[in-house]
Design a protein around this motif. Structure first.
Motif, PDB file in Angstrom:
ATOM      1  N   PHE A 319      22.501  11.440  64.939  1.00  0.00           N
ATOM      2  CA  PHE A 319      21.825  11.528  63.643  1.00  0.00           C
ATOM      3  C   PHE A 319      22.630  10.840  62.542  1.00  0.00           C
ATOM      4  CE2 PHE A 319      20.921  15.560  65.971  1.00  0.00           C
ATOM      5  CZ  PHE A 319      19.621  15.243  66.348  1.00  0.00           C
ATOM      6  N   VAL A 322      20.711   9.300  59.620  1.00  0.00           N
ATOM      7  CA  VAL A 322      19.844  10.155  58.806  1.00  0.00           C
ATOM      8  C   VAL A 322      20.304  10.127  57.351  1.00  0.00           C
ATOM      9  CG1 VAL A 322      19.131  12.551  58.413  1.00  0.00           C
ATOM     10  CG2 VAL A 322      19.184  11.634  60.718  1.00  0.00           C
ATOM     11  N   ASP A 323      19.366  10.120  56.442  1.00  0.00           N
ATOM     12  CA  ASP A 323      19.657  10.109  55.006  1.00  0.00           C
ATOM     13  C   ASP A 323      20.592  11.265  54.635  1.00  0.00           C
ATOM     14  OD1 ASP A 323      18.468   9.127  52.161  1.00  0.00           O
ATOM     15  OD2 ASP A 323      18.764  11.299  52.167  1.00  0.00           O
ATOM     16  N   VAL A 326      18.890  14.412  53.378  1.00  0.00           N
ATOM     17  CA  VAL A 326      18.170  15.068  54.469  1.00  0.00           C
ATOM     18  C   VAL A 326      19.144  15.821  55.358  1.00  0.00           C
ATOM     19  CG1 VAL A 326      16.742  14.666  56.502  1.00  0.00           C
ATOM     20  CG2 VAL A 326      16.300  13.394  54.412  1.00  0.00           C
ATOM     21  N   ARG A 327      20.274  15.215  55.647  1.00  0.00           N
ATOM     22  CA  ARG A 327      21.281  15.896  56.468  1.00  0.00           C
ATOM     23  C   ARG A 327      21.793  17.150  55.767  1.00  0.00           C
ATOM     24  NH1 ARG A 327      25.068  15.004  60.522  1.00  0.00           N
ATOM     25  NH2 ARG A 327      24.241  12.922  60.937  1.00  0.00           N
ATOM     26  N   LEU A 331      19.054  19.078  57.971  1.00  0.00           N
ATOM     27  CA  LEU A 331      19.654  19.024  59.304  1.00  0.00           C
ATOM     28  C   LEU A 331      20.813  20.005  59.456  1.00  0.00           C
ATOM     29  CD1 LEU A 331      19.314  17.543  61.970  1.00  0.00           C
ATOM     30  CD2 LEU A 331      20.962  15.840  61.181  1.00  0.00           C
ATOM     31  N   HIS A 514      13.661  13.978  62.757  1.00  0.00           N
ATOM     32  CA  HIS A 514      14.615  13.186  61.992  1.00  0.00           C
ATOM     33  C   HIS A 514      14.261  11.712  61.842  1.00  0.00           C
ATOM     34  CE1 HIS A 514      15.961  12.535  66.165  1.00  0.00           C
ATOM     35  NE2 HIS A 514      16.366  11.367  65.726  1.00  0.00           N
ATOM     36  N   ASP A 517      13.065  10.388  58.352  1.00  0.00           N
ATOM     37  CA  ASP A 517      13.979  10.901  57.333  1.00  0.00           C
ATOM     38  C   ASP A 517      13.618  10.427  55.921  1.00  0.00           C
ATOM     39  OD1 ASP A 517      14.785   8.295  58.004  1.00  0.00           O
ATOM     40  OD2 ASP A 517      16.829   8.674  57.342  1.00  0.00           O
ATOM     41  N   ARG A 521      12.955  13.095  53.063  1.00  0.00           N
ATOM     42  CA  ARG A 521      13.624  13.070  51.759  1.00  0.00           C
ATOM     43  C   ARG A 521      12.604  13.222  50.627  1.00  0.00           C
ATOM     44  NH1 ARG A 521      18.591  10.909  49.561  1.00  0.00           N
ATOM     45  NH2 ARG A 521      18.310  10.664  47.313  1.00  0.00           N
TER      46      ARG A 521
END
Length: 598
Positions: A319, A322-323, A326-327, A331, A514, A517, A521
């Motif tokens: 991942f 991933v932005d 977002v993480r 996440l 994901h 993403d 977001r």
């Protein structure tokens, strides 16, 4: 060398699965699961978004979507999201629906399929655990191992009715590989292990650590002079991976993804499998150290292939792309992907205690072994279980493998404690053995209850209230109202989005998956930000409605994180003037608004 001698006499061992006992145990456990569901067995009652989206993927396939087209077009329309999933898991669900649909209709066929398929995974896991235990200790302990599969909560929870996501099938394949690794000869056993793990990898790269652990065990056997295990395992793993990639992914997507088997993974595996088969075949008469060094060089070559072709995948984080927002917001709050110390006490106890009991039993069996072959059996088993346990401690959803592996030695431990309990004349010791057996069977329940008793009264009652609120909404009651509205794109929570896809004709901006993403977001920023920012995001995404579940954990999480944000305003009744409430049944708990024209 045979791995079937565990210190028991030949008359006490059986290679067959004790089917009668396993089937009786499976029926009893299945009935308990069905009763525990309270009759909530429709697609509206999926406990996880992955299960709901899996059904939607199956529907799309049966509705004419191409086999190799894994894009979900109703997420982040109009382009949709290319999922990292596989059609392998769709096959049993779709096959059962196709079989039952002519007789029962689409709706009832789906309801039966999402109940029966998980229970068949449970049966397969119980049979495989029972088979390995029966080979070592006899059929009675095999049945105990089958019962312990239900106590392996991180795995059995994924095999309950409605749990149709990919994890259960991966757990079953892990047990297939385990049985193969302890076959009498490597020719078939190693090939079975390699093919099973290739299929598990085709389902999800979450099985990669287990494939590496098995490779390490086969390398240890090479050091002992049993090089055929490593050759057959890697050959089977690599060839099966290539075949499955072509059969499930095709040649349309040649990108190097780090979250699914891609050309770089297939190339590295083929290099390993072919290289080991060719080189070790030439080194049969050389000392094991020479073969081991050759394997290390071939492994370095495989890493080099990945470094040149897909260096981003060597970081070990699927991942990584991933932005960051977002993480941070989504996440890093997904509990099943977090380590054991981030889990609730009861679940953490199950992750730790059952594998620990299994490791202790392996040590005791090693000490009791009648010969060298039996010692090596339990040494190898302990190493596999230890490796799977370490992975499970770091990633909670992977702990199902270690708990299932632990069922075989733990079954012997339970049977031994029961035998001693029957023979013991001292009441105190008998009570102590009961505690040991109950702890083996239900470690999480005991620890969870102990935590509740030790917690302050206010804290315990607050926890119960929060647990009740976390049930969220009854979407089955909201469906008629939502279905009366023409299909459109919704701004809704990531967790409830898949349920809305399954239960209605609407589209959603994002779900908790994901690869979307950028859309995720937008959802996070819309709900956490000011009202006008949400309006702009909805306009850009073409969303005409907002649907939320105020009682759900996701909505409460956003509201706590941004008390003056958009979703907090909606939950407190401060609706912006550009939204108009849509009537929804109060009993469902769902709230909806439509965007007014400018």
């Amino acid at each position: 060398m045979s791995y079937r001698n565990s210190g028991q006499s030949p008359g006490e061992r059986s290679a067959a699965i004790p089917w009668r006992g396993v089937l009786l145990a499976w029926v009893a456990i299945s009935l308990l699961m069905l009763v525990g569901s309270g009759g909530r067995l429709s697609p509206a009652n999926f406990v996880d978004g992955d299960d709901a989206l899996r059904l939607q993927q199956v529907r799309d396939l049966l509705g004419g979507q191409a086999w190799f087209d894994l894009r979900q077009y109703r997420i982040a329309p109009p382009d949709g999201v290319a999922m990292h999933w596989t059609r392998v898991v769709d096959i049993p669900i779709g096959a059962m629906i196709l079989l039952l649909r002519p007789l029962l209709g689409q709706g009832l066929a789906e309801s039966i399929a999402i109940v029966i398929v998980p229970l068949l995974n449970l049966l397969a896991a119980m049979a495989l655990a029972a088979r390995l235990a029966a080979r070592q200790f006899g059929p009675r302990i095999g049945i105990v191992a089958a019962l312990l599969v239900a106590a392996a909560v991180p795995a059995s929870f994924r095999m309950m009715p409605l749990r149709i996501d990919h994890h259960a099938m991966q757990f079953v394949l892990a047990l297939v590989a385990l049985n193969g690794l302890f076959a009498s000869t490597p020719r078939m056993g190693a090939a079975v292990a390699g093919a099973a793990l290739a299929l598990a990898l085709a389902i999800s790269l979450e099985s990669l650590p287990l494939a590496v652990i098995v490779g390490g065990l086969c390398t240890l056997r090479l050091w002992r002079g049993q090089g055929e295990w490593l050759i057959k395992y890697l050959l089977s793993l690599s060839v099966a991976s290539l075949a499955l990639f072509l059969a499930t992914r095709g040649l349309a997507d040649q990108a190097q993804h780090c979250d699914a088997v891609s050309p770089v993974h297939v190339a590295a595996l083929l290099w390993m499998g072919g290289g080991v088969a060719i080189v070790l075949g030439q080194l049969r008469d050389r000392p094991p150290l020479v073969s081991l060094l050759a394997v290390c060089l071939i492994g370095a070559g495989a890493i080099g292939i990945a470094a040149v072709w897909a260096p981003q995948c060597l970081a070990g984080d699927a991942f990584a792309s991933v932005d960051p927002l977002v993480r941070k917001v989504w996440l890093d709050s997904v509990l099943e992907g977090l380590p054991v110390w981030r889990q609730e006490p009861g679940f953490a106890a199950t992750i730790i205690l059952l594998p620990l009991f299994g490791l202790i039993a392996c040590l005791r069996l090693f000490r009791r072994a009648a010969d060298r072959a039996a010692q090596l059996f339990w040494l190898d088993y302990a190493l596999l279980l230890l490796g799977a346990t370490l992975v499970g401690l770091l990633v909670a959803r992977a702990s199902g493998v270690s708990c299932l592996f632990a069922t075989v030695p733990a079954a012997w431990q339970v049977a031994e404690q029961f035998a001693r309990w029957r023979q013991d004349s001292l009441l105190v010791r008998r009570m102590g053995r009961v505690v040991v057996m109950v702890t083996l069977l239900l470690p999480g329940v005991l620890v969870d209850q102990a935590a509740r008793l030790l917690a302050p009264v206010g804290q315990a009652s607050a926890g119960r209230a929060q647990g009740e609120v976390a049930l969220g909404c009854d979407f089955s009651k909201a469906v008629p109202a939502l279905e009366a509205i023409p299909p459109q794109t919704l701004l809704t929570g990531l967790d409830i989005g898949p349920t809305l896809l399954v239960m209605t004709r609407h589209k959603v901006i994002a779900t908790a998956h994901h690869r979307a993403d950028t859309a995720i977001r937008d959802v996070i920023e819309a709900f956490l930000g000011p009202d006008e920012a949400a309006r702009l995001i909805m306009a850009r995404r073409g969303a005409a409605m907002v649907v939320i579940c105020p009682g759900g954990s996701e909505a409460r999480f956003y509201a706590e994180k941004a008390p003056d944000g958009f979703i907090a305003h909606l939950m407190s009744g401060r609706t912006p003037p550009w939204l108009q409430p849509v009537p929804m049944p109060a009993a469902g708990g769902v709230k909806a608004w439509r965007v007014l024209p400018r």
